[in-house]
Design an enzyme around this catalytic site. Structure first.
Site, PDB file in Angstrom:
ATOM      1  N   ARG A  84      15.568 -24.689  -2.032  1.00 22.21           N
ATOM      2  CA  ARG A  84      14.231 -24.199  -2.354  1.00 22.21           C
ATOM      3  C   ARG A  84      13.157 -25.179  -1.889  1.00 22.21           C
ATOM      4  O   ARG A  84      11.966 -24.912  -2.103  1.00 22.21           O
ATOM      5  CB  ARG A  84      14.114 -24.017  -3.870  1.00 22.21           C
ATOM      6  CG  ARG A  84      14.087 -22.566  -4.351  1.00 22.21           C
ATOM      7  CD  ARG A  84      13.963 -22.607  -5.849  1.00 22.21           C
ATOM      8  NE  ARG A  84      13.551 -21.375  -6.463  1.00 22.21           N
ATOM      9  CZ  ARG A  84      14.385 -20.508  -7.047  1.00 22.21           C
ATOM     10  NH1 ARG A  84      15.680 -20.702  -7.019  1.00 22.21           N
ATOM     11  NH2 ARG A  84      13.904 -19.441  -7.662  1.00 22.21           N
ATOM     12  N   ARG A  88      11.853  -6.969 -15.480  1.00 15.06           N
ATOM     13  CA  ARG A  88      13.249  -7.334 -15.236  1.00 15.06           C
ATOM     14  C   ARG A  88      14.010  -7.631 -16.529  1.00 15.06           C
ATOM     15  O   ARG A  88      13.504  -8.296 -17.420  1.00 15.06           O
ATOM     16  CB  ARG A  88      13.267  -8.567 -14.327  1.00 15.06           C
ATOM     17  CG  ARG A  88      14.657  -9.064 -14.028  1.00 15.06           C
ATOM     18  CD  ARG A  88      14.682  -9.859 -12.773  1.00 15.06           C
ATOM     19  NE  ARG A  88      14.225 -11.227 -12.958  1.00 15.06           N
ATOM     20  CZ  ARG A  88      14.308 -12.152 -12.005  1.00 15.06           C
ATOM     21  NH1 ARG A  88      14.777 -11.833 -10.812  1.00 15.06           N
ATOM     22  NH2 ARG A  88      13.875 -13.364 -12.219  1.00 15.06           N
ATOM     23  N   LYS A 137      17.000 -11.622  -4.583  1.00 11.43           N
ATOM     24  CA  LYS A 137      18.052 -12.534  -4.107  1.00 11.43           C
ATOM     25  C   LYS A 137      19.330 -12.391  -4.937  1.00 11.43           C
ATOM     26  O   LYS A 137      20.416 -12.279  -4.388  1.00 11.43           O
ATOM     27  CB  LYS A 137      17.583 -14.008  -4.192  1.00 11.43           C
ATOM     28  CG  LYS A 137      16.397 -14.342  -3.313  1.00 11.43           C
ATOM     29  CD  LYS A 137      16.123 -15.835  -3.281  1.00 11.43           C
ATOM     30  CE  LYS A 137      15.707 -16.423  -4.625  1.00 11.43           C
ATOM     31  NZ  LYS A 137      14.443 -15.908  -5.157  1.00 11.43           N
TER      32      LYS A 137
HETATM   33  P1  AMP Z   1      16.026 -18.230 -10.322  1.00 11.63           P
HETATM   34  O1  AMP Z   1      17.018 -17.694 -11.276  1.00 11.63           O
HETATM   35  O2  AMP Z   1      16.598 -18.467  -8.945  1.00 11.63           O
HETATM   36  O3  AMP Z   1      14.742 -17.443 -10.288  1.00 11.63           O
HETATM   37  O4  AMP Z   1      15.615 -19.687 -10.848  1.00 11.63           O
HETATM   38  C1  AMP Z   1      14.987 -19.861 -12.115  1.00 11.63           C
HETATM   39  C2  AMP Z   1      14.342 -21.220 -12.189  1.00 11.63           C
HETATM   40  O5  AMP Z   1      15.334 -22.243 -12.040  1.00 11.63           O
HETATM   41  C3  AMP Z   1      13.342 -21.519 -11.079  1.00 11.63           C
HETATM   42  O6  AMP Z   1      12.059 -20.994 -11.365  1.00 11.63           O
HETATM   43  C4  AMP Z   1      13.345 -23.052 -11.087  1.00 11.63           C
HETATM   44  O7  AMP Z   1      12.628 -23.564 -12.192  1.00 11.63           O
HETATM   45  C5  AMP Z   1      14.818 -23.351 -11.322  1.00 11.63           C
HETATM   46  N1  AMP Z   1      15.534 -23.441 -10.027  1.00 11.63           N
HETATM   47  C6  AMP Z   1      16.466 -22.582  -9.526  1.00 11.63           C
HETATM   48  N2  AMP Z   1      16.913 -22.993  -8.336  1.00 11.63           N
HETATM   49  C7  AMP Z   1      16.254 -24.133  -8.049  1.00 11.63           C
HETATM   50  C8  AMP Z   1      16.257 -25.031  -6.943  1.00 11.63           C
HETATM   51  N3  AMP Z   1      17.028 -24.828  -5.874  1.00 11.63           N
HETATM   52  N4  AMP Z   1      15.446 -26.127  -7.018  1.00 11.63           N
HETATM   53  C9  AMP Z   1      14.677 -26.363  -8.083  1.00 11.63           C
HETATM   54  N5  AMP Z   1      14.605 -25.548  -9.151  1.00 11.63           N
HETATM   55  C10 AMP Z   1      15.375 -24.439  -9.143  1.00 11.63           C
END
Ligand code: AMP
Length: 220
Positions: A90, A129, A15
């Site tokens: 999410r 990563r 993403k």
């Molecule tokens: P990401 O960088 O998108 O993989 O997000 C890393 C972490 O941030 C996720 O595993 C969640 O713990 C938190 N996170 C990111 N986006 C959301 C969201 N929309 N709702 C809740 N937690 C989020």
């Protein structure tokens, strides 16, 4: 003309990588909820301290906090032409809140590319990563190595491995995704704006497939 794209997919589906490319191609801001949380963690804000307790466990940050944070971000002037959302919504509650936020701006989500990748590929990707400290650019030891080991090609900053990218936390994040986020696939399918994209291809080919489903009127 306003264009809102929300990229959907499991952790490790690509993403962030695709949102960065689309943001450049379409001239729209890339809004990553994960990046905003990490920025807050780095700056040790109250939001950052709260978010860290969830993120380190591979859990989602509660909806109310996340929704307020995105609402604030979408109200900034750079979002006037639209946005590329990465990692938001999410949960179904976040999807409803997003619809309400956009309604106030007289707009809606136009396109949801769902980047589809098998679980074993996801775990492989997450545990290899590396992320750039300055701007979150993403690399992989095997699939997308930086030109110089440990250094970002784009801004020369240090690369690091996220605490939540260990194999164990990654597995849990994928499970959380299945339970809480994957219902959004059917939700956006029913709305008629979901496009399934094969995420197990070269980065450029995934991007080409996403660009192919962006309505012509939005392309520069
Ligand atoms: P990401 O960088 O998108 O993989 O997000 C890393 C972490 O941030 C996720 O595993 C969640 O713990 C938190 N996170 C990111 N986006 C959301 C969201 N929309 N709702 C809740 N937690 C989020």
């Amino acid at each position: 003309m306003l264009l809102t794209i929300s990229i959907l997919g499991a952790p490790g589906a690509g993403k962030g990588t695709q949102a960065t490319l689309l943001s450049k191609k379409l001239g729209l801001p890339h809004i990553s909820s994960g990046d905003i949380f990490r920025e807050n963690i780095k700056n040790q804000t109250d939001l950052g301290k709260l978010a860290k307790t969830y993120i380190d466990q591979g859990e989602l940050v509660p909806d109310d906090v996340t929704i307020l944070m995105i609402k604030d971000r979408l109200s900034r002037p750079d979002c006037a032409k639209g946005t590329i959302l990465d990692g938001f919504p999410r949960t179904p509650a976040q999807a409803i809140a997003l619809d309400e936020m956009l309604k106030e701006l007289n707009t809606r989500v136009d396109l949801v590319p769902f980047i589809d990748v098998e679980d074993d590929v996801l775990i492989n990707r997450l545990s290899g990563r590396w992320t750039c400290r300055e701007s979150g650019h993403i690399y992989h030891t095997t699939f997308n190595p930086p030109r110089v080991q440990g250094i970002c090609n784009i801004d020369g900053s240090e690369l690091y491995q996220r605490d939540d990218d260990t194999a164990e936390t990654a597995k849990h994040r994928i499970q959380v995704y299945r339970e809480q986020t994957s219902p959004l696939i059917d939700h956006y399918k029913n709305v008629g704006i979901l496009e399934v994209i094969n995420g197990d291809q070269y980065i450029e080919h995934v991007c080409r497939d996403i660009m192919a489903v962006v309505p012509k009127k939005f392309k520069k």
